[in-house]
Design an enzyme around this catalytic site. Structure first.
Site, PDB file in Angstrom:
ATOM      1  N   ASN A   3     -14.393  18.783   8.156  1.00  0.00           N
ATOM      2  CA  ASN A   3     -14.671  18.236   9.490  1.00  0.00           C
ATOM      3  C   ASN A   3     -15.162  19.309  10.463  1.00  0.00           C
ATOM      4  O   ASN A   3     -16.137  19.113  11.198  1.00  0.00           O
ATOM      5  CB  ASN A   3     -13.416  17.573  10.063  1.00  0.00           C
ATOM      6  CG  ASN A   3     -12.906  16.447   9.186  1.00  0.00           C
ATOM      7  OD1 ASN A   3     -13.614  16.017   8.279  1.00  0.00           O
ATOM      8  ND2 ASN A   3     -11.699  15.984   9.432  1.00  0.00           N
ATOM      9  N   GLY A  44       0.826  -1.211   0.000  1.00  0.00           N
ATOM     10  CA  GLY A  44       0.000   0.000   0.000  1.00  0.00           C
ATOM     11  C   GLY A  44       0.857   1.257   0.000  1.00  0.00           C
ATOM     12  O   GLY A  44       1.497   1.564   1.001  1.00  0.00           O
ATOM     13  N   ALA A  45       0.861   1.958  -1.137  1.00  0.00           N
ATOM     14  CA  ALA A  45       1.717   3.152  -1.260  1.00  0.00           C
ATOM     15  C   ALA A  45       0.912   4.431  -1.091  1.00  0.00           C
ATOM     16  O   ALA A  45       1.161   5.425  -1.752  1.00  0.00           O
ATOM     17  CB  ALA A  45       2.434   3.133  -2.603  1.00  0.00           C
ATOM     18  N   ARG A  77      -1.216  12.736   0.776  1.00  0.00           N
ATOM     19  CA  ARG A  77      -0.607  12.680  -0.556  1.00  0.00           C
ATOM     20  C   ARG A  77      -0.936  13.937  -1.322  1.00  0.00           C
ATOM     21  O   ARG A  77      -2.103  14.290  -1.452  1.00  0.00           O
ATOM     22  CB  ARG A  77      -1.196  11.491  -1.328  1.00  0.00           C
ATOM     23  CG  ARG A  77      -0.456  10.222  -1.082  1.00  0.00           C
ATOM     24  CD  ARG A  77      -0.557   9.243  -2.184  1.00  0.00           C
ATOM     25  NE  ARG A  77      -1.916   8.881  -2.541  1.00  0.00           N
ATOM     26  CZ  ARG A  77      -2.212   7.837  -3.300  1.00  0.00           C
ATOM     27  NH1 ARG A  77      -1.245   7.087  -3.778  1.00  0.00           N
ATOM     28  NH2 ARG A  77      -3.441   7.559  -3.604  1.00  0.00           N
ATOM     29  N   GLY A 112       1.674   4.251   4.145  1.00  0.00           N
ATOM     30  CA  GLY A 112       2.660   3.270   3.670  1.00  0.00           C
ATOM     31  C   GLY A 112       3.913   3.972   3.175  1.00  0.00           C
ATOM     32  O   GLY A 112       5.050   3.567   3.476  1.00  0.00           O
ATOM     33  N   LYS A 144     -11.077   4.584  17.797  1.00  0.00           N
ATOM     34  CA  LYS A 144     -10.806   5.227  16.500  1.00  0.00           C
ATOM     35  C   LYS A 144     -12.003   4.982  15.574  1.00  0.00           C
ATOM     36  O   LYS A 144     -12.460   5.884  14.863  1.00  0.00           O
ATOM     37  CB  LYS A 144      -9.511   4.623  15.914  1.00  0.00           C
ATOM     38  CG  LYS A 144      -9.119   5.121  14.543  1.00  0.00           C
ATOM     39  CD  LYS A 144      -8.205   6.327  14.641  1.00  0.00           C
ATOM     40  CE  LYS A 144      -8.093   7.137  13.374  1.00  0.00           C
ATOM     41  NZ  LYS A 144      -7.298   6.583  12.328  1.00  0.00           N
ATOM     42  N   ASN A 147     -16.983  10.845   9.832  1.00  0.00           N
ATOM     43  CA  ASN A 147     -16.825  10.671   8.381  1.00  0.00           C
ATOM     44  C   ASN A 147     -18.139  10.607   7.595  1.00  0.00           C
ATOM     45  O   ASN A 147     -18.296  11.351   6.614  1.00  0.00           O
ATOM     46  CB  ASN A 147     -15.943   9.459   8.089  1.00  0.00           C
ATOM     47  CG  ASN A 147     -14.536   9.610   8.676  1.00  0.00           C
ATOM     48  OD1 ASN A 147     -14.323  10.432   9.556  1.00  0.00           O
ATOM     49  ND2 ASN A 147     -13.588   8.840   8.200  1.00  0.00           N
ATOM     50  N   GLU A 170     -14.466   3.476   2.786  1.00  0.00           N
ATOM     51  CA  GLU A 170     -14.236   2.519   3.877  1.00  0.00           C
ATOM     52  C   GLU A 170     -15.520   2.210   4.657  1.00  0.00           C
ATOM     53  O   GLU A 170     -15.442   1.539   5.687  1.00  0.00           O
ATOM     54  CB  GLU A 170     -13.251   3.141   4.882  1.00  0.00           C
ATOM     55  CG  GLU A 170     -11.864   3.387   4.358  1.00  0.00           C
ATOM     56  CD  GLU A 170     -11.103   4.414   5.189  1.00  0.00           C
ATOM     57  OE1 GLU A 170      -9.872   4.352   5.193  1.00  0.00           O
ATOM     58  OE2 GLU A 170     -11.732   5.281   5.817  1.00  0.00           O
TER      59      GLU A 170
END
Ligand code: KPL
Length: 309
Positions: free
Chosen positions: A213, A12-13, A138, A17, A195, A203, A278
């Site tokens: 948020n 996982g990049a 990212r 990661g 968490k 979310n 997710e």
């Protein structure tokens, strides 16, 4: 027996990661990053490395070792999994034949439910789970920013009972290239549950209101729903004997929303980019737990169903 210089790979990049791979590289302990496909590999090679920026400013190009599943020419004994929960099954299946039966697999991702699936796929693996508050994002495919320092905890999954204190210490040390620091905890489940609870309360609401948020805190309807989501999570936690895990949960949720006020949640970013989210491993996991003991969580459920469309 694990060794601190054991041959680790990172799956996982994404931001996290890449963060671990970058600091490992800087510390002279390269952890090859396993990329998704040939196209990613080509893009990485064209760029000539990963562009790494720290909060203090200044970017450097790091020639991290990377590979794709088809190029793996050695078996994997130690794997740090940083893929998003919804992508983990596919990513790990692509390298499953290279993973040693009793490999150490550390899951460092948002959401719950992946470890149970991995346990079925790798019955003898030493499975661990981790949670981090390191702030990284990212800017581009292979350009990350380490925006803020946080803490990282890890511990064995409940199905992994035979790890010695020595093994835990060595794993923690291998996963702690400076300045990252991974601390072993006996109750990783509690940290992950909390968490998960925070993610459930923030979310999906940012998706409903399409907002940052912090904007949830200025929206009375969202604030009311947030409080009800937390009440439902506390109710479930009590029924599961986890009451002490959710003390002052609403306070923490408000704090996290305030601390990350200008951020778009990971779920909202996925929705806006047309990617899958997710949700099944966040609210979906919570709802499965609730239904397994006959509890209904009405508001969590209605937010879960906004993703059906
Ligand atoms: O962890 C988060 C995310 O974006 O996934 C926040 C919004 C900070 C908490 O739910």
């Amino acid at each position: 027996m694990t060794k601190s210089d054991a041959n680790w790979h990172i799956l996982g990049a994404g931001a996290i990661g890449s963060l671990w791979a970058s600091y490992a590289y800087k510390a002279g302990r390269a952890m090859p990053l396993i990329l998704k496909d040939n196209e990613s590999l080509k893009q990485y090679q064209t760029q000539g490395g990963l562009l790494f920026e720290s909060a203090a400013g200044g970017a450097e190009m790091l020639p991290l070792p990377v590979c794709i599943a088809a190029q793996l020419n050695q078996s994997i004994s130690h794997l740090l999994v940083c893929t998003k929960a919804q992508h983990t099954e596919a990513a790990i299946t692509a390298i499953a034949d290279k993973i040693e039966d009793d490999a150490y697999i550390v899951l460092l991702q948002n959401g719950l439910g992946v470890a149970e699936k991995l346990r079925q796929q790798f019955p003898k693996a030493r499975l661990l789970q981790a949670s981090t508050t390191e702030g990284a994002f990212r800017k581009d495919r292979f350009h990350i920013v380490h925006a803020g320092r946080g803490e990282t905890f890890f511990g064995p999954h409940r199905s992994t009972q035979d790890l010695s204190p020595d093994e835990i210490t060595q794993l923690a040390s291998a996963l702690s290239p400076a300045p990252l620091q991974v601390t072993a905890t006996e109750n990783i489940e509690k940290i992950l549950w909390r968490k998960l609870a925070v993610n459930c309360a923030i979310n999906p609401l940012t998706v409903k209101y399409r907002c940052r948020n912090g904007e949830l805190l200025d929206n009375p309807a969202a604030l009311q729903e947030m409080a009800t989501l937390v009440d439902e999570i506390v109710l479930l936690s009590k029924a599961l004997g986890r009451e002490s895990w959710v003390e002052k949960l609403l306070e923490q949720v408000h704090q996290v929303a305030a601390n990350t006020a200008l951020n778009r949640s990971s779920m909202l970013q996925d929705i806006e980019a047309g990617r899958d989210t997710e949700i099944s491993f966040i609210t979906g996991y919570l709802l499965k737990k609730a239904s397994s003991i006959g509890i209904e969580l009405t508001v969590n459920e209605s937010l879960f169903h906004q993703f059906d469309k």
